[in-house]
Design an enzyme around this catalytic site. Structure first.
Site, short mmCIF file in Angstrom:
data_model
loop_
_atom_site.label_atom_id
_atom_site.label_comp_id
_atom_site.label_asym_id
_atom_site.label_seq_id
_atom_site.Cartn_x
_atom_site.Cartn_y
_atom_site.Cartn_z
N LYS A 1 -2.88 4.91 -3.89
CA LYS A 1 -4.03 4.09 -4.30
C LYS A 1 -4.93 3.79 -3.10
O LYS A 1 -6.14 3.69 -3.25
CB LYS A 1 -3.54 2.82 -4.99
CG LYS A 1 -2.82 3.17 -6.29
CD LYS A 1 -2.16 1.98 -6.95
CE LYS A 1 -1.27 2.43 -8.10
NZ LYS A 1 0.02 3.00 -7.63
N ASP B 1 1.98 -2.96 4.24
CA ASP B 1 3.28 -2.77 3.62
C ASP B 1 4.33 -3.35 4.58
O ASP B 1 4.02 -3.74 5.70
CB ASP B 1 3.58 -1.31 3.30
CG ASP B 1 4.42 -1.21 2.01
OD1 ASP B 1 3.88 -0.86 0.95
OD2 ASP B 1 5.63 -1.52 2.07
N ALA C 1 0.78 -1.24 0.00
CA ALA C 1 0.00 0.00 0.00
C ALA C 1 0.81 1.29 0.00
O ALA C 1 0.37 2.29 -0.56
CB ALA C 1 -0.93 -0.01 1.20
N ALA C 2 1.96 1.32 0.66
CA ALA C 2 2.70 2.58 0.83
C ALA C 2 3.20 3.09 -0.52
O ALA C 2 3.51 2.28 -1.39
CB ALA C 2 3.87 2.36 1.77
N PRO C 3 3.25 4.41 -0.71
CA PRO C 3 2.94 5.49 0.25
C PRO C 3 1.48 5.87 0.36
O PRO C 3 1.16 6.84 1.07
CB PRO C 3 3.77 6.66 -0.30
CG PRO C 3 3.78 6.43 -1.78
CD PRO C 3 3.81 4.93 -1.97
N GLY C 4 0.59 5.17 -0.34
CA GLY C 4 -0.83 5.37 -0.06
C GLY C 4 -1.64 6.10 -1.12
O GLY C 4 -2.81 6.41 -0.88
N ASP D 1 -0.28 -3.73 -6.12
CA ASP D 1 0.51 -2.76 -6.89
C ASP D 1 1.96 -3.07 -6.51
O ASP D 1 2.49 -2.51 -5.55
CB ASP D 1 0.10 -1.33 -6.51
CG ASP D 1 0.84 -0.31 -7.35
OD1 ASP D 1 0.83 -0.43 -8.58
OD2 ASP D 1 1.43 0.61 -6.76
N CYS E 1 4.40 -0.12 -12.46
CA CYS E 1 4.75 1.00 -13.35
C CYS E 1 6.02 0.61 -14.12
O CYS E 1 6.91 1.42 -14.34
CB CYS E 1 4.91 2.30 -12.59
SG CYS E 1 6.12 2.25 -11.28
#
Lengths: 294, 159
Positions: free
Chosen positions: A111, A129, A106-109, A173, A224
Site C-alpha cells: 500500500k 512498521d 506499512a510493511a511489506p509496502g 492497515d 484482511c
C-alpha cells in the site's frame, strides 16, 4: 479453529469457501512510477489471459499457473503482486502532494508503494512498521518500485502518537488474523483468543492514529480479516471513544457489502453500515475497509 | 536501528556526479529535481525535495531515499538497477543480452553477451535486454562480474 458456518451469518446461508480456480489468479498493480499501463500491456500483459480490476485504474487479474514473481518484469519493479482488495485503501485515502501522510503499519509496502505511485513520487509519506524483518521487506519494495518520496520509521504503531507529529491522512492497515484469505491453514490456526487479542491491538493502533490526526483529517482503516471483532467492533469503539465519524466510501462494486450492525450479542452504531466488506471470491480475498473523519 | 549518517550534496557536488555518469555512459542524467545525498558507504541516494520542507524531528527515522549507485575509485560509479534505468539511453559501456541470457543474469548465472557497445575494461557496464535495463556488471580483465544483489535475483526453488 474457525468454521465456515461463522461466515454464513455474515454473508448469508449460501456462502461457501470459494473453490480453487483451474488457473491461478494473480492480482497485479502496474507500477506507473516505472512503466505506463499502455507500455506494460504491450511488453508483458498481452502474453497472458487477463482482466482489469474494476476499482483500480492500473490493476489487473492475470490468469496463469506461472510464478509471476519470477518474471523479469517483476524483478525490475514494473508491477506489484497484490490482492485486488488490498488496492482499495490507498484509493480511498486519495493522497495529495501537499498533505502529511502516515502509513502506520506499512510493511511489506504494497500500500505504501501504491500511495507513492498515486502521488507520482511527489510530496512525502511516512511509512512506519515495528519489526526489522518487515522493514527490510518494505525497504526492498520501495527500492524495487523506484520510490523517492517515502521516509521509513520504526516504532510501535500504538505508541506513534507520542512523537507529537500530526498528519492530514493516515492509513491503518492493521495486523489481523487474515481470515479473508479463507485458506485452510489460516482457518485452522485462528482461534477465538487470537481474534480477541488482535482486536485489542487494533483498537490501540487506531486510537494512536486518531491522536496523530489533524482536525478534519482522514483515516482509512483496513484489515484482511472477516471477523467483526477486528472490524466493525474496532470502528464502533473509536467512534464512541473519540467522536470520529464514519464517512461514506464512494468506490462501489457488486462484491462490496455494507458493514454489519449486529454480531453475536453485540450491537454497533448504525454508522458501521458505511464501512465496506468485500466478499471473498476466487479472485479477491475477503477484506474490510472504513473511512473515518476527525 | 538508527539512521546512518548522511551528507546532503550541494548543487556543484551533484553536478560532478552527473558529469561522472555522462563521462562513463555518454548520457545526460539530471538529478536537479531531487535532494541527493551520500551515505557513509559512498552510496548515492536521491529523495524528494519535500523532505526539507517537512518537520520530521523526533520521528524514529531508519532510512529514506532511493539508492542509484555507489561511488568507486577513478571516477567510476556502480549503478543499481534503478540508477541504470535512469541511463537507459546510454551510448557507451553497455552490453546487450537476449532474453534467455537476461534471465541467466537475473539468476546470477554465467551469461553470454549478444552485443557490446563501446565497453572499456575496468569499468561498470549497464546490462540491457531489449528495451529493459537489468542492472550492471563489472568488466575486468578476466571477464564480467555479475553485481546484481542477491536480494534482487530470481531464486530457483524446487517447487
Amino acid at each position: 479453529m474457525i468454521r465456515v458456518e461463522r461466515y454464513k451469518k455474515i454473508f448469508g446461508e449460501d456462502f461457501e469457501i470459494p473453490k480453487l480456480p483451474e488457473k491461478k489468479v494473480w492480482g497485479i498493480r502496474v507500477n506507473t512510477l516505472k512503466i505506463s499501463v499502455r507500455e506494460f500491456k504491450r511488453r508483458f500483459l498481452y502474453k497472458y489471459e487477463h482482466e482489469k480490476i474494476p476499482w483500480v485504474e492500473n490493476g489487473f487479474w492475470v490468469y496463469s499457473n506461472e510464478l509471476l514473481s519470477k518474471k523479469m518484469e517483476h524483478v525490475l519493479g514494473y508491477f506489484f503482486i497484490q490482492n485486488a482488495s488490498s488496492m482499495l485503501p490507498p484509493i480511498i485515502l486519495e493522497p495529495k502532494e501537499d498533505e502529511e501522510i502516515l502509513d502506520l503499519c506499512a510493511a511489506p509496502g504494497g500500500k505504501t508503494t501504491h500511495i507513492a505511485e498515486l502521488l507520482e513520487n511527489r510530496g512525502l509519506v511516512i511509512a512506519n512498521d515495528v519489526s526489522n524483518e518487515r522493514l527490510k521487506a518494505l525497504r526492498g519494495n520501495l527500492q524495487r518500485c523506484g520510490v523517492v518520496n517515502v521516509v521509513v520509521t520504526k516504532a510501535k504503531g500504538q505508541h506513534f502518537w507520542k512523537f507529537g507529529k500530526k498528519f492530514d491522512k493516515i492509513l491503518v492497515d492493521a495486523p489481523c488474523t487474515a481470515t479473508g484469505h479463507l485458506s485452510p491453514r489460516v482457518l485452522q490456526t485462528t482461534s477465538y483468543s487470537s481474534i480477541k487479542m488482535l482486536s485489542k491491538l487494533q483498537k490501540r493502533l487506531l486510537s494512536s492514529a486518531i491522536k496523530c490526526l489533524k482536525k478534519d483529517g482522514m483515516i482509512v482503516y483496513s484489515t484482511c480479516s472477516l471477523e467483526p471483532e477486528e472490524n466493525e467492533e474496532v470502528v464502533d469503539y473509536v467512534c464512541k471513544k473519540f467522536g470520529v465519524e464514519v464517512e461514506e466510501i464512494d468506490v462501489r462494486n457488486e462484491l462490496f457489502l455494507n458493514g454489519i450492525r449486529e454480531w453475536e450479542d453485540k450491537e454497533y452504531g448504525e454508522y458501521v453500515e458505511k464501512c465496506l466488506r468485500i466478499k471473498p471470491t476466487e479472485k479477491t480475498e475477503g477484506f474490510f475497509v472504513c473511512k473515518l473523519r476527525k | 536501528m538508527q539512521i546512518e549518517e548522511v551528507k546532503f550534496l550541494k548543487r556543484k557536488e551533484v553536478e560532478k556526479i552527473e558529469e561522472m555518469i555522462e563521462r562513463n555512459y555518454g548520457v545526460k542524467v539530471s538529478l536537479k529535481d531531487f535532494m541527493v545525498f551520500l551515505t557513509s558507504k559512498n552510496k548515492v541516494k536521491i529523495v524528494s525535495k519535500e523532505i526539507l520542507r517537512r518537520d520530521l524531528k523526533n520521528l524514529p527515522i531508519t532510512s529514506f531515499g532511493l539508492t542509484i549507485g555507489k561511488l568507486k575509485r577513478n571516477n567510476k560509479i556502480h549503478l543499481t538497477i534503478e540508477g541504470a534505468m535512469m541511463c537507459k539511453d546510454a551510448k557507451k559501456n553497455v552490453i546487450l543480452l537476449d532474453e534467455e541470457n537476461g534471465y541467466k543474469f537475473l539468476r546470477g548465472e554465467r551469461f553470454e553477451v549478444k552485443k557490446m557497445i563501446n565497453c572499456e575494461k575496468h569499468n561498470f557496464l549497464i546490462v540491457k535486454c531489449g528495451e529493459d535495463v537489468l542492472g550492471s556488471v563489472a568488466y575486468a580483465q578476466e571477464g564480467f562480474r555479475n553485481l546484481l544483489p542477491k536480494s534482487r535475483r530470481i531464486i530457483e526453488s524446487i517447487y
